[in-house]
Design a protein around this motif. Structure first.
Motif, PDB file in Angstrom:
ATOM      1  N   ALA A  36      12.565  23.808  54.247  1.00  0.00           N
ATOM      2  CA  ALA A  36      11.893  23.317  55.452  1.00  0.00           C
ATOM      3  C   ALA A  36      10.400  23.611  55.356  1.00  0.00           C
ATOM      4  N   THR A  37       9.620  22.925  56.179  1.00  0.00           N
ATOM      5  CA  THR A  37       8.177  23.213  56.243  1.00  0.00           C
ATOM      6  C   THR A  37       7.870  23.780  57.633  1.00  0.00           C
ATOM      7  N   GLY A  38       6.597  23.763  58.036  1.00  0.00           N
ATOM      8  CA  GLY A  38       6.227  24.239  59.364  1.00  0.00           C
ATOM      9  C   GLY A  38       5.703  25.664  59.351  1.00  0.00           C
ATOM     10  N   GLY A  39       5.097  26.034  60.462  1.00  0.00           N
ATOM     11  CA  GLY A  39       4.471  27.352  60.596  1.00  0.00           C
ATOM     12  C   GLY A  39       5.460  28.493  60.436  1.00  0.00           C
ATOM     13  N   THR A  40       6.668  28.314  60.948  1.00  0.00           N
ATOM     14  CA  THR A  40       7.688  29.374  60.895  1.00  0.00           C
ATOM     15  C   THR A  40       7.989  29.801  59.459  1.00  0.00           C
ATOM     16  N   LEU A  63      13.776  18.808  53.947  1.00  0.00           N
ATOM     17  CA  LEU A  63      14.385  18.171  55.115  1.00  0.00           C
ATOM     18  C   LEU A  63      13.745  16.854  55.471  1.00  0.00           C
ATOM     19  N   ASP A  64      12.417  16.781  55.291  1.00  0.00           N
ATOM     20  CA  ASP A  64      11.715  15.635  55.867  1.00  0.00           C
ATOM     21  C   ASP A  64      10.342  15.425  55.242  1.00  0.00           C
ATOM     22  N   GLY A 126      14.022  25.357  60.571  1.00  0.00           N
ATOM     23  CA  GLY A 126      13.270  25.801  61.738  1.00  0.00           C
ATOM     24  C   GLY A 126      13.823  25.022  62.924  1.00  0.00           C
ATOM     25  N   ILE A 127      13.209  25.180  64.067  1.00  0.00           N
ATOM     26  CA  ILE A 127      13.664  24.434  65.252  1.00  0.00           C
ATOM     27  C   ILE A 127      12.439  23.994  66.053  1.00  0.00           C
ATOM     28  N   GLY A 128      12.467  22.767  66.552  1.00  0.00           N
ATOM     29  CA  GLY A 128      11.347  22.271  67.359  1.00  0.00           C
ATOM     30  C   GLY A 128      11.468  22.757  68.801  1.00  0.00           C
ATOM     31  N   HIS A 132      14.708  19.941  68.060  1.00  0.00           N
ATOM     32  CA  HIS A 132      14.943  19.160  66.829  1.00  0.00           C
ATOM     33  C   HIS A 132      15.194  20.071  65.626  1.00  0.00           C
ATOM     34  N   ILE A 133      16.049  19.612  64.731  1.00  0.00           N
ATOM     35  CA  ILE A 133      16.210  20.243  63.418  1.00  0.00           C
ATOM     36  C   ILE A 133      15.883  19.144  62.417  1.00  0.00           C
ATOM     37  N   ALA A 134      15.145  19.509  61.361  1.00  0.00           N
ATOM     38  CA  ALA A 134      14.429  18.524  60.573  1.00  0.00           C
ATOM     39  C   ALA A 134      13.664  17.682  61.607  1.00  0.00           C
ATOM     40  N   ARG A 161      -1.729  20.544  65.861  1.00  0.00           N
ATOM     41  CA  ARG A 161      -2.519  21.707  65.451  1.00  0.00           C
ATOM     42  C   ARG A 161      -2.852  21.712  63.955  1.00  0.00           C
ATOM     43  N   LYS A 196      10.400  28.539  71.761  1.00  0.00           N
ATOM     44  CA  LYS A 196      11.696  28.139  71.200  1.00  0.00           C
ATOM     45  C   LYS A 196      12.864  28.737  71.983  1.00  0.00           C
TER      46      LYS A 196
HETATM   47  C1  F6R Z   1      10.007  21.052  59.086  1.00  0.00           C
HETATM   48  C2  F6R Z   1      10.976  20.615  60.086  1.00  0.00           C
HETATM   49  C3  F6R Z   1      10.822  20.911  61.533  1.00  0.00           C
HETATM   50  C4  F6R Z   1      10.255  22.289  61.844  1.00  0.00           C
HETATM   51  C5  F6R Z   1      10.077  22.464  63.353  1.00  0.00           C
HETATM   52  C6  F6R Z   1       9.430  23.790  63.709  1.00  0.00           C
HETATM   53  O1  F6R Z   1      10.378  20.614  57.792  1.00  0.00           O
HETATM   54  O2  F6R Z   1      11.904  19.978  59.719  1.00  0.00           O
HETATM   55  O3  F6R Z   1      12.064  20.756  62.157  1.00  0.00           O
HETATM   56  O4  F6R Z   1      11.105  23.275  61.341  1.00  0.00           O
HETATM   57  O5  F6R Z   1       9.286  21.428  63.853  1.00  0.00           O
HETATM   58  O6  F6R Z   1       8.117  23.807  63.238  1.00  0.00           O
HETATM   59  P1  F6R Z   1       7.212  25.119  63.320  1.00  0.00           P
HETATM   60  O7  F6R Z   1       7.819  26.103  62.379  1.00  0.00           O
HETATM   61  O8  F6R Z   1       5.849  24.675  62.867  1.00  0.00           O
HETATM   62  O9  F6R Z   1       7.273  25.584  64.736  1.00  0.00           O
END
Ligand code: F6R
Length: 234
Positions: A36-40, A63-64, A126-128, A132-134, A161, A196
């Motif tokens: 996965a990507t994202g800040g987490t 994931l995406d 991670g989780i939005g 959301h997942i992915a 951001r 979250k």
């Molecule tokens: C990233 C992804 C997303 C993030 C989610 C949380 O590949 O699939 O679901 O895991 O948006 O993003 P952050 O970690 O930036 O809060």
């Protein structure tokens, strides 16, 4: 069905635990890793970079990926993965959807076929803020496979951001579907920060609704959740 929830006071300890889980899964023979990507994920990738783990015999799937961004674009997930992990810890093969593909449906099918040929031993999630997942936004069918999505306003806002302005955030992305994710043998979900809390607590409470995509995980038989959110606080 097992969902193991581990709550941490310290993020440092949380990410050390995440690293330990990945090392364990790998030592037990995992060869195919969903990433996965994202800040987490950034502190986890830092720990992986600093570790002695070797992925050169393993395969990764992300994931995406955003639609329309070249792999060299510094906000593409391909670029992110190289910077955060692959340049330092290369895999034998790493797959991501191609954000520049001309035919979206063909690209989604290609990626889904690859996934089906390589069973995921492990999936990092991670989780939005909307659950959301992915990039499976609320309302996505739990039966979904890899597909093209229109990102919801809350996701565009959350991801602004990383860009100069919200207008620069791509409006579409390719994403593994919920079903593609659930096929992974072990799933590690990391959720940090108050934003979250609401969506995570629904998962922990065992709710099961397409309004919160992450609740699909309650039917999986090997999910580990690591969070810095303490029970009953807000
Ligand atoms: C990233 C992804 C997303 C993030 C989610 C949380 O590949 O699939 O679901 O895991 O948006 O993003 P952050 O970690 O930036 O809060």
């Amino acid at each position: 069905m097992t969902m193991q929830i581990e709550r941490f006071e310290s993020k440092e300890v949380l990410y050390t635990r995440a690293l330990e889980i990945i090392k364990q899964v790998k030592a037990q023979g995992a060869t195919t890793f969903g990433l996965a990507t994202g800040g987490t994920m950034e502190p986890l990738y830092e720990k992986l970079r600093q570790s002695d783990i070797d992925f050169s015999d393993a395969i990764s799937f992300n994931l995406d990926e955003y639609v329309g961004l070249d792999v060299q674009h510094d906000q593409s997930y391909n670029y992110y993965m190289h910077k955060q992990l692959f340049d330092c810890k290369p895999f034998k093969m790493s797959y991501l959807p191609n954000g520049l593909a001309e035919n979206a449906e063909a690209e989604a099918n290609r990626y889904e076929q690859l996934l089906q040929q390589h069973e995921l031993d492990f999936q990092l999630l991670g989780i939005g803020v909307n659950g959301h997942i992915a990039f499976n936004e609320p309302g996505t069918s739990f039966a979904s496979e890899t597909h093209l999505v229109d990102l919801q306003p809350s996701t565009l806002e959350a991801n602004a951001r990383f860009f100069d302005s919200i207008e620069d955030v791509p409006k579409q992305a390719y994403t593994m579907g919920i079903q593609s994710i659930l096929r992974a043998k072990v799933i590690l979900l990391i959720a940090t920060g108050e934003k979250k809390r609401a969506v995570l607590e629904q998962v922990i409470a065992g709710e099961y609704t397409e309004n919160n995509p992450a609740t699909a995980l309650v039917k999986h038989n090997n999910v580990i959740i690591l969070t810095d959110l303490q029970e009953g606080e807000n």
